[in-house]
Enzyme design. Structure first.
Site, PDB file in Angstrom:
ATOM      1  N   HIS A 170       0.857  -1.177  -0.019  1.00 43.68           N
ATOM      2  CA  HIS A 170      -0.027   0.138   0.062  1.00 43.68           C
ATOM      3  C   HIS A 170       0.808   1.316  -0.069  1.00 43.68           C
ATOM      4  O   HIS A 170       0.501   2.191  -0.774  1.00 43.68           O
ATOM      5  CB  HIS A 170      -0.918   0.107   1.043  1.00 43.68           C
ATOM      6  CG  HIS A 170      -1.842  -1.158   1.399  1.00 43.68           C
ATOM      7  ND1 HIS A 170      -1.899  -2.330   2.405  1.00 43.68           N
ATOM      8  CD2 HIS A 170      -3.290  -1.241   0.482  1.00 43.68           C
ATOM      9  CE1 HIS A 170      -2.914  -3.042   2.391  1.00 43.68           C
ATOM     10  NE2 HIS A 170      -3.480  -2.634   1.226  1.00 43.68           N
ATOM     11  N   LYS A 208      -1.078  -7.132  -8.254  1.00 41.57           N
ATOM     12  CA  LYS A 208      -1.298  -8.258  -7.535  1.00 41.57           C
ATOM     13  C   LYS A 208      -2.609  -8.842  -7.814  1.00 41.57           C
ATOM     14  O   LYS A 208      -2.745 -10.072  -7.960  1.00 41.57           O
ATOM     15  CB  LYS A 208      -0.899  -7.902  -6.005  1.00 41.57           C
ATOM     16  CG  LYS A 208      -1.380  -9.360  -5.394  1.00 41.57           C
ATOM     17  CD  LYS A 208      -1.122  -9.034  -3.895  1.00 41.57           C
ATOM     18  CE  LYS A 208      -1.820 -10.253  -3.120  1.00 41.57           C
ATOM     19  NZ  LYS A 208      -3.024  -9.813  -2.743  1.00 41.57           N
TER      20      LYS A 208
HETATM   21  P1  AMP Z   1      -6.587  -4.258  -0.362  1.00 41.62           P
HETATM   22  O1  AMP Z   1      -6.329  -3.087   0.571  1.00 41.62           O
HETATM   23  O2  AMP Z   1      -6.042  -5.538  -0.380  1.00 41.62           O
HETATM   24  O3  AMP Z   1      -7.613  -3.935  -1.192  1.00 41.62           O
HETATM   25  O4  AMP Z   1      -5.651  -3.513  -1.547  1.00 41.62           O
HETATM   26  C1  AMP Z   1      -5.722  -2.088  -1.932  1.00 41.62           C
HETATM   27  C2  AMP Z   1      -4.845  -1.890  -3.040  1.00 41.62           C
HETATM   28  O5  AMP Z   1      -3.461  -2.165  -3.085  1.00 41.62           O
HETATM   29  C3  AMP Z   1      -5.145  -2.566  -4.175  1.00 41.62           C
HETATM   30  O6  AMP Z   1      -5.115  -1.942  -5.350  1.00 41.62           O
HETATM   31  C4  AMP Z   1      -4.381  -3.666  -4.357  1.00 41.62           C
HETATM   32  O7  AMP Z   1      -4.251  -4.275  -5.494  1.00 41.62           O
HETATM   33  C5  AMP Z   1      -3.104  -3.248  -3.916  1.00 41.62           C
HETATM   34  N1  AMP Z   1      -1.957  -4.165  -3.508  1.00 41.62           N
HETATM   35  C6  AMP Z   1      -2.300  -5.004  -2.465  1.00 41.62           C
HETATM   36  N2  AMP Z   1      -1.257  -5.881  -2.294  1.00 41.62           N
HETATM   37  C7  AMP Z   1      -0.283  -5.049  -3.068  1.00 41.62           C
HETATM   38  C8  AMP Z   1       1.019  -5.618  -3.245  1.00 41.62           C
HETATM   39  N3  AMP Z   1       1.670  -6.523  -2.521  1.00 41.62           N
HETATM   40  N4  AMP Z   1       1.865  -4.743  -4.106  1.00 41.62           N
HETATM   41  C9  AMP Z   1       1.309  -3.863  -4.890  1.00 41.62           C
HETATM   42  N5  AMP Z   1      -0.229  -3.713  -4.783  1.00 41.62           N
HETATM   43  C10 AMP Z   1      -1.063  -4.200  -3.863  1.00 41.62           C
END
Ligand code: AMP
Length: 280
Positions: free
Chosen positions: A34, A146
């Site tokens: 994030h 991801k």
């Molecule tokens: P989430 O809180 O898991 O919904 O993720 C929020 C954003 O962060 C989304 O756009 C995800 O694709 C991105 N994200 C989650 N994990 C990663 C990672 N390891 N590397 C890059 N972006 C990520």
């Protein structure tokens, strides 16, 4: 950094913001993945807005909505230390007054791979993302590679529903063993973490097999299946080679292919993907 907890307040503030607004939507439970979004968005924006909203609509009844490891205090520190101007943390009550009767359906792509394993998941994602776009009216948003299928769906939404929003893709951030960072990694016990490291190793193996000109998708996915299936801690949900636009399986490799997988290890359900291509 200003913390905003209501839609009305966010809208009123937005009206008085000029300049380029970047937006980083999250579920909370922040990690270095994030932070990569926040850093990239900060460089490109005049005003940076980030949200943390654990969207119940994208979790099914048997998933981990109530166990999802969120630490609001820590998340707010991370937002603040990484240049967020406005942290939007709406309440569920404000976001879903009387529950929605209108939903955003991303179509066929929402029924394969992740959508097949998690029925209704992408309707939940699409609906909340459209709501956030309408409330925040960002000039650009970041989404992570991801969650490749989610990223594709958001691109479709922006095009199909004529949002004037640019999308900035963020490459997957991994730990030193190659495991893609995920909020759900905190569920992994030390033995389970060793098993989880095999996910990226298996993606690399798939990529290598493709480079050696193995064009039969099943040959590659079977090899990966065997490797992961040897580990008693890993339960495989799916391993597929798909077209990166439709996420339909491709029987043989073409110019652009995405190897996608989902596994369960202990309490953690983990997904990952890699672009694979032959040498030709
Ligand atoms: P989430 O809180 O898991 O919904 O993720 C929020 C954003 O962060 C989304 O756009 C995800 O694709 C991105 N994200 C989650 N994990 C990663 C990672 N390891 N590397 C890059 N972006 C990520």
């Amino acid at each position: 950094m200003k913390i905003i907890r209501s839609i009305l307040e966010m809208r009123n503030l937005r009206k008085n913001i000029s300049g380029l607004v970047g937006f980083v939507p999250t579920l909370g439970g922040l990690h270095d993945g994030h932070i990569a979004h926040l850093n990239k968005a900060k460089k490109k924006s005049d005003i940076l807005i980030a949200s943390s909203f654990l969207n119940p609509l994208q979790f099914s009844a048997k998933e981990d909505l109530y166990a999802y490891p969120i630490n609001e205090k820590k998340d707010l520190e991370i937002f603040k230390n990484n240049g967020v101007d406005y942290a939007f943390l709406p309440t569920k009550e404000d976001m879903y007054q009387n529950l929605n009767s209108t939903f955003v359906d991303p179509g066929e792509i929402a029924n394969v791979c992740e959508g097949k394993s998690r029925p209704g998941h992408f309707i939940g994602v699409a609906t909340i993302v459209v709501k956030l776009f309408n409330i925040i009216e960002p000039n650009f948003v970041t989404f992570g590679q991801k969650d490749a299928q989610q990223l594709r769906i958001i691109k479709n939404i922006i095009k199909d529903l004529s949002f004037e929003i640019k999308i900035v893709e963020i490459p997957t951030i991994r730990d030193k063993e190659g495991l893609a960072l995920s909020t759900r990694n905190t569920y992994l016990r030390s033995e389970e973490k060793k098993s989880a490291n095999k996910i990226y190793q298996s993606l690399i193996m798939g990529s290598k097999l493709a480079k050696e000109n193995n064009i039969n998708s099943k040959f590659i996915t079977d090899k990966i299946f065997s490797k992961l299936n040897e580990d008693p801690l890993i339960t495989i949900e799916y391993i597929e080679i798909v077209d990166p636009i439709t996420f339909n399986q491709v029987p043989s490799l073409s110019q652009n292919n995405l190897l996608v997988l989902a596994v369960k290890i202990g309490k953690a359900r983990l997904i990952d993907n890699i672009n694979i291509n032959t040498n030709e």
